[in-house]
Design a protein around this motif. Structure first.
Motif, PDB file in Angstrom:
ATOM      1  N   ALA A   1       0.837  -1.208   0.000  1.00 58.28           N
ATOM      2  CA  ALA A   1       0.000   0.000   0.000  1.00 58.28           C
ATOM      3  C   ALA A   1       0.865   1.248   0.000  1.00 58.28           C
ATOM      4  O   ALA A   1       0.587   2.232  -0.705  1.00 58.28           O
ATOM      5  N   ILE A   2       1.951   1.203   0.834  1.00 59.07           N
ATOM      6  CA  ILE A   2       2.854   2.355   0.860  1.00 59.07           C
ATOM      7  C   ILE A   2       3.545   2.510  -0.491  1.00 59.07           C
ATOM      8  O   ILE A   2       3.698   3.621  -1.013  1.00 59.07           O
ATOM      9  N   ALA A   3       3.963   1.399  -1.099  1.00 59.99           N
ATOM     10  CA  ALA A   3       4.643   1.458  -2.401  1.00 59.99           C
ATOM     11  C   ALA A   3       3.717   2.026  -3.478  1.00 59.99           C
ATOM     12  O   ALA A   3       4.146   2.843  -4.322  1.00 59.99           O
ATOM     13  N   LEU A   4       2.466   1.608  -3.474  1.00 56.71           N
ATOM     14  CA  LEU A   4       1.523   2.131  -4.466  1.00 56.71           C
ATOM     15  C   LEU A   4       1.288   3.622  -4.265  1.00 56.71           C
ATOM     16  O   LEU A   4       1.200   4.388  -5.238  1.00 56.71           O
ATOM     17  N   LEU A   5       1.176   4.055  -3.018  1.00 52.72           N
ATOM     18  CA  LEU A   5       0.953   5.470  -2.749  1.00 52.72           C
ATOM     19  C   LEU A   5       2.128   6.314  -3.229  1.00 52.72           C
ATOM     20  O   LEU A   5       1.947   7.372  -3.852  1.00 52.72           O
ATOM     21  N   VAL A   6       3.360   5.852  -2.992  1.00 54.13           N
ATOM     22  CA  VAL A   6       4.545   6.582  -3.453  1.00 54.13           C
ATOM     23  C   VAL A   6       4.605   6.597  -4.971  1.00 54.13           C
ATOM     24  O   VAL A   6       4.936   7.627  -5.594  1.00 54.13           O
ATOM     25  N   ALA A   7       4.275   5.467  -5.623  1.00 57.70           N
ATOM     26  CA  ALA A   7       4.311   5.400  -7.087  1.00 57.70           C
ATOM     27  C   ALA A   7       3.300   6.353  -7.716  1.00 57.70           C
ATOM     28  O   ALA A   7       3.568   6.974  -8.753  1.00 57.70           O
TER      29      ALA A   7
ATOM     30  N   SER B   1       3.527  13.680 -18.436  1.00 60.14           N
ATOM     31  CA  SER B   1       3.380  12.242 -18.673  1.00 60.14           C
ATOM     32  C   SER B   1       4.228  11.832 -19.855  1.00 60.14           C
ATOM     33  O   SER B   1       4.535  12.636 -20.719  1.00 60.14           O
ATOM     34  N   GLU B   2       4.642  10.581 -19.861  1.00 59.64           N
ATOM     35  CA  GLU B   2       5.423  10.038 -20.959  1.00 59.64           C
ATOM     36  C   GLU B   2       5.120   8.566 -21.053  1.00 59.64           C
ATOM     37  O   GLU B   2       4.991   7.880 -20.043  1.00 59.64           O
ATOM     38  N   GLY B   3       5.105   7.999 -22.223  1.00 58.48           N
ATOM     39  CA  GLY B   3       4.759   6.597 -22.372  1.00 58.48           C
ATOM     40  C   GLY B   3       3.358   6.344 -21.856  1.00 58.48           C
ATOM     41  O   GLY B   3       2.409   6.998 -22.243  1.00 58.48           O
ATOM     42  N   PHE B   4       3.266   5.370 -20.921  1.00 55.23           N
ATOM     43  CA  PHE B   4       1.959   5.017 -20.376  1.00 55.23           C
ATOM     44  C   PHE B   4       1.900   5.428 -18.908  1.00 55.23           C
ATOM     45  O   PHE B   4       2.741   5.027 -18.105  1.00 55.23           O
ATOM     46  N   ALA B   5       0.933   6.239 -18.527  1.00 57.16           N
ATOM     47  CA  ALA B   5       0.781   6.697 -17.152  1.00 57.16           C
ATOM     48  C   ALA B   5      -0.057   5.691 -16.371  1.00 57.16           C
ATOM     49  O   ALA B   5      -1.164   5.346 -16.771  1.00 57.16           O
ATOM     50  N   TRP B   6       0.490   5.232 -15.198  1.00 54.50           N
ATOM     51  CA  TRP B   6      -0.156   4.186 -14.412  1.00 54.50           C
ATOM     52  C   TRP B   6      -0.997   4.745 -13.262  1.00 54.50           C
ATOM     53  O   TRP B   6      -1.553   3.961 -12.477  1.00 54.50           O
ATOM     54  N   GLN B   7      -1.095   6.056 -13.122  1.00 52.98           N
ATOM     55  CA  GLN B   7      -1.698   6.604 -11.918  1.00 52.98           C
ATOM     56  C   GLN B   7      -3.110   6.088 -11.662  1.00 52.98           C
ATOM     57  O   GLN B   7      -3.459   5.717 -10.526  1.00 52.98           O
ATOM     58  N   ASP B   8      -3.947   6.068 -12.686  1.00 52.84           N
ATOM     59  CA  ASP B   8      -5.329   5.620 -12.491  1.00 52.84           C
ATOM     60  C   ASP B   8      -5.388   4.159 -12.058  1.00 52.84           C
ATOM     61  O   ASP B   8      -6.138   3.796 -11.135  1.00 52.84           O
ATOM     62  N   TYR B   9      -4.570   3.326 -12.723  1.00 58.68           N
ATOM     63  CA  TYR B   9      -4.592   1.897 -12.389  1.00 58.68           C
ATOM     64  C   TYR B   9      -4.043   1.657 -10.981  1.00 58.68           C
ATOM     65  O   TYR B   9      -4.557   0.813 -10.227  1.00 58.68           O
ATOM     66  N   LEU B  10      -2.999   2.401 -10.618  1.00 56.42           N
ATOM     67  CA  LEU B  10      -2.424   2.233  -9.286  1.00 56.42           C
ATOM     68  C   LEU B  10      -3.405   2.679  -8.205  1.00 56.42           C
ATOM     69  O   LEU B  10      -3.443   2.097  -7.109  1.00 56.42           O
ATOM     70  N   LEU B  11      -4.181   3.715  -8.503  1.00 57.48           N
ATOM     71  CA  LEU B  11      -5.163   4.178  -7.526  1.00 57.48           C
ATOM     72  C   LEU B  11      -6.218   3.112  -7.273  1.00 57.48           C
ATOM     73  O   LEU B  11      -6.589   2.848  -6.113  1.00 57.48           O
ATOM     74  N   TYR B  12      -6.709   2.489  -8.344  1.00 56.56           N
ATOM     75  CA  TYR B  12      -7.687   1.412  -8.166  1.00 56.56           C
ATOM     76  C   TYR B  12      -7.068   0.245  -7.383  1.00 56.56           C
ATOM     77  O   TYR B  12      -7.723  -0.364  -6.516  1.00 56.56           O
TER      78      TYR B  12
END
Length: 766
Positions: A65-71, A728-739
């Motif tokens: 959870a901490i790793a996802l929040l930092v990412a 952003s560059e390439g593919f942004a993972w923010q939305d997927y990481l939030l879910y």
């Protein structure tokens, strides 16, 4: 794999926090020997692996959870080989460059366009440092709809930003410069919307608008706002890059035109020059250099380039004592053309922020004389006598007006084409109109000509009402009426003029020209007529009844005097004010055909000529370096229209080689036609820049946010040293990481519940 905000990746050290907390909790436990617990220990040994496994999962869930929040906070992105699995595919940079006239602002010695080119290089340099695939498209606002079928013409079309891109970008930018066109960003934004929609590859889209952000284009433009909202729906990042300076000093010539529509060879006339001050401070001692080029009749169709316009003549300098900030002032200078022809006038201001709006061009068509038709119903032609005395007072004064005196039957027999050869037609005391005379007069006026009608003793009620039925008189006539005598001892005037320009000589409360006028009899109009619905009253009598009325017919005007020209019903024609009024009337009637047509840069050049008199070929000479027609631009073709006996030229579009507008330069354009007898025929056009482009007032971040809300954008200025354009560059993972984080937190709560001790609820069933 990389991060938009690498500094935040130090947050991954927080992964050790759950481990440390777990170890600290284990150190806090003490062994206590208790015989009663032996049974419980035996039971724990049997479930120890299950408990440890649950605790390990709980620890790993908290660390994840901490790793996802930092990412999420650091902006995790991945290269195309991974992001393609989820629909990503690199970054496409769409750069819209404003190349309108205002971008040529050179305050401080450096053009705003130079700064715009540097911004584009910085965008490309920042993109080249990225690890994922990068592409760039460059579009100028002037070319957003300039191609065939309105398709945008781009300078760079989706080129890969690779090691060789820098050289190709430098080459492309060498041909990029500010134009003289007045174009906003709306069409270019719409073109980028289409580019993003048509792009089959999955890419992140970054849109940059590089320009000067003048207030006239951005503060109230709903079109621009709508197009930007469409970009936002396509998840495109929008960056606004302002290259302008705040409100530099600039003056511009907004108008150059003859004062009077009565322009003829050998007749002195006045040329009006209007200058606007676009600055915040007054402009004092402004001098405008005026120069005319006299058409010397030389055939330049087959001569080499560089022949110019004719014989140059320096006219008196036009001086402006003061031009207040934000206002415009008009001055005039006298000019004189000794010969007939298509002469050119050029006004020039000293250099300032914008060069192109310091020049103004005007074509002055000076015929040998101004033909007018006087149709007199009086057998002795008394009406024509008074009007001819005004138009041709003697050899000492030359008005340039050449009257032709005829009888009423001339209107019946003359063709419409013959009538259109006259600048104006005057009808005096006509008893009746034979044939289709009224219909021809209507068509004559509709084509932009003027008609003046004078009633009188010989006029009949039927003749006047036939003019009303034919659309030339705004109301029906009910008969003649005498003006009641004024009361002795009272100061009254018989005539009450409007503010119409033909009555300038009668203005003022105690005007002696108006006081001398006496009217005795006139034709009265239908009392139910309402001028607000149809027509206008230009002058009234003291009893309030209309004396002079006007009817607009197409592009022309018909002015009717409901009294006589001769001194039968008034004394007007024998007073000094009549001469001035008659000349002003002529200028007004001819203004529909003599008025200067204002053509802006980029406008099409249109011609329509009789097929029987002209061939189909033509040569077009565009302005050269001195803005005079010295460069042969094109071989034009005049096709024949199917249903009309005319040939029509519509010179517009772009140059197929350069992509620039065919009429994209201010100056004088010469079109040489060929007559049926083989002789050349010259038609000249003057194209000027849009005066609004001289207004260099800019917007700032707060104004743009208020005008474009709710559009989300990032605002930049060239003074900023930060060129980290992309978020952003390439593919942004923010939305997927939030879910994933939300789901992981749910799992963590379940594991925490399963690994914790829960005493039984009191009173619960055992």
């Amino acid at each position: 794999m990389q991060f938009v905000h690498p500094a935040l990746t130090w947050g991954f050290l927080l992964l050790l926090v759950p481990v440390l907390i777990h170890l600290i909790n284990m150190m806090r436990r003490r062994r206590v020997q208790w015989a009663a617990m032996q049974f419980l220990l035996e039971s724990q040994k049997r479930n120890q692996r299950s408990v440890w496994f649950k605790q390990l999962l709980l620890l790993l869930a908290r660390m994840a959870a901490i790793a996802l929040l930092v990412a999420i906070m650091a902006g995790l992105t991945t290269s195309d080989q991974w992001s393609s699995l989820f629909g990503g595919g690199g970054t496409h940079h769409y750069v819209i460059l404003d190349d309108s006239l205002s971008m040529s602002d050179r305050t401080g010695g450096v053009e705003v366009m130079d700064r715009g080119r540097e911004v584009i290089k910085q965008i490309a340099a920042a993109a080249a440092e990225k690890r994922t695939p990068q592409r760039l498209t460059l579009l100028r606002t002037s070319r957003a709809g300039a191609g065939d079928g309105g398709v945008a013409r781009v300078d760079i079309s989706g080129d890969d930003v690779d090691p060789s891109f820098r050289d190709s970008l430098e080459e492309a930018l060498r041909s990029v410069d500010s134009s003289e066109l007045s174009v906003g960003p709306a069409e270019a934004i719409a073109a980028v919307n289409r580019f993003i929609t048509d792009n089959v590859e999955n890419e992140n889209a970054l849109v940059y608008l590089v320009g000067d952000f003048r207030r006239r284009d951005w503060s109230q433009s709903q079109d621009v706002k709508q197009r930007l909202q469409e970009l936002s729906t396509r998840t495109a990042e929008v960056h606004l890059v302002n290259c302008s300076r705040r409100n530099p000093v600039n003056l511009g010539i907004t108008r150059l035109a003859p004062e009077s529509a009565t322009l003829a060879a050998g007749v002195p006339t006045f040329l009006e020059v209007t200058v606007r001050n676009y600055s915040d401070t007054p402009a004092n001692g402004v001098q405008v250099k005026l120069q005319t080029y006299h058409d010397d009749g030389v055939d330049r169709k087959f001569t080499s380039a560089g022949e110019g316009l004719g014989t140059p003549h320096s006219e008196p300098t036009v001086y402006f004592e003061e031009i207040p900030p934000g206002e415009e002032v008009t001055r005039r200078a006298q000019i004189f053309f000794p010969t007939a022809g298509q002469h050119v006038a050029v006004a020039q201001l000293p250099d300032d922020a914008i060069a192109a709006d310091n020049r103004r061009f005007q074509i002055l068509n000076a015929p040998p004389s101004i033909p007018v038709l006087l149709v007199d119903g009086d057998l002795n032609q008394r009406n024509a006598y008074f009007m001819t005395a005004v138009f041709q007072p003697g050899e000492a004064v030359n008005t340039g007006i050449q009257p032709l005196v005829v009888g009423p039957q001339y209107l019946r027999d003359a063709s419409l084409e013959t009538l259109q050869g006259f600048d104006a037609i005057y009808l005096f005391d006509i008893p009746r109109f034979d044939g289709n005379a009224v219909e021809k007069l209507n068509q004559y006026a509709a084509s932009g000509h003027g008609v003046a009608i004078f009633a009188g003793p010989g006029t009949t009620l039927d003749a006047l009402n036939s003019l009303h039925d034919g659309g030339l008189l705004p109301a029906a006539v009910i008969g003649t009426k005498e003006l009641a005598p004024s009361i002795p001892g009272e100061e009254t005037v018989d005539f009450v003029p409007s503010e119409h320009p033909i009555f300038a000589v009668f203005r003022g409360e105690k005007n002696r020209f108006r006081n001398d006028l006496k009217f005795y009899k006139y034709y009265d109009l239908d009392a139910t007529w309402n001028p607000s619905d149809n027509g206008a009253v230009l002058g009234k009598l003291r009893d309030g009844r209309p004396l002079i009325v006007e009817q607009q017919v197409g592009d022309g005007s018909v002015v009717t005097f409901l009294t006589s020209l001769t001194p039968d019903w008034n004394n007007w024609s024998i007073t000094p004010g009549f001469i001035v009024t008659a000349l002003e009337l002529q200028a007004y009637l001819a203004s529909g055909t003599r008025q200067s047509t204002e053509r802006l840069v980029g406008s099409p050049l249109r011609l329509e000529v009789d097929e029987a008199n002209f061939r189909s070929d033509a040569l077009v000479y565009a302005p050269g370096a001195d803005r005079m027609p010295t460069v042969k631009r094109d071989d034009a073709f005049l096709p024949k229209e199917e249903t009309r006996p005319f040939r029509k030229l519509d010179y517009a579009g772009v140059n197929n080689i350069t992509g620039d507008s065919l009429t994209g330069l201010s100056g004088v354009y010469d079109i040489w036609l060929t007559q049926s007898d083989g002789l050349p025929n010259l038609r000249r056009f003057a194209l000027n820049v849009d005066p609004l482009e001289g207004d260099l007032t800019t917007t700032d971040r707060s104004e743009l946010q208020a005008a474009l809300a709710p559009v989300v954008f990032t605002y930049h200025t060239v003074e900023s040293v930060d060129y980290s354009w992309s978020a952003s560059e390439g593919f942004a993972w923010q939305d997927y990481l939030l879910y994933a984080l939300l789901g992981l937190l749910v799992v963590e709560q379940i594991l925490a519940f399963l690994t914790s001790y829960h005493p039984p609820v009191m009173g619960a069933a055992r």
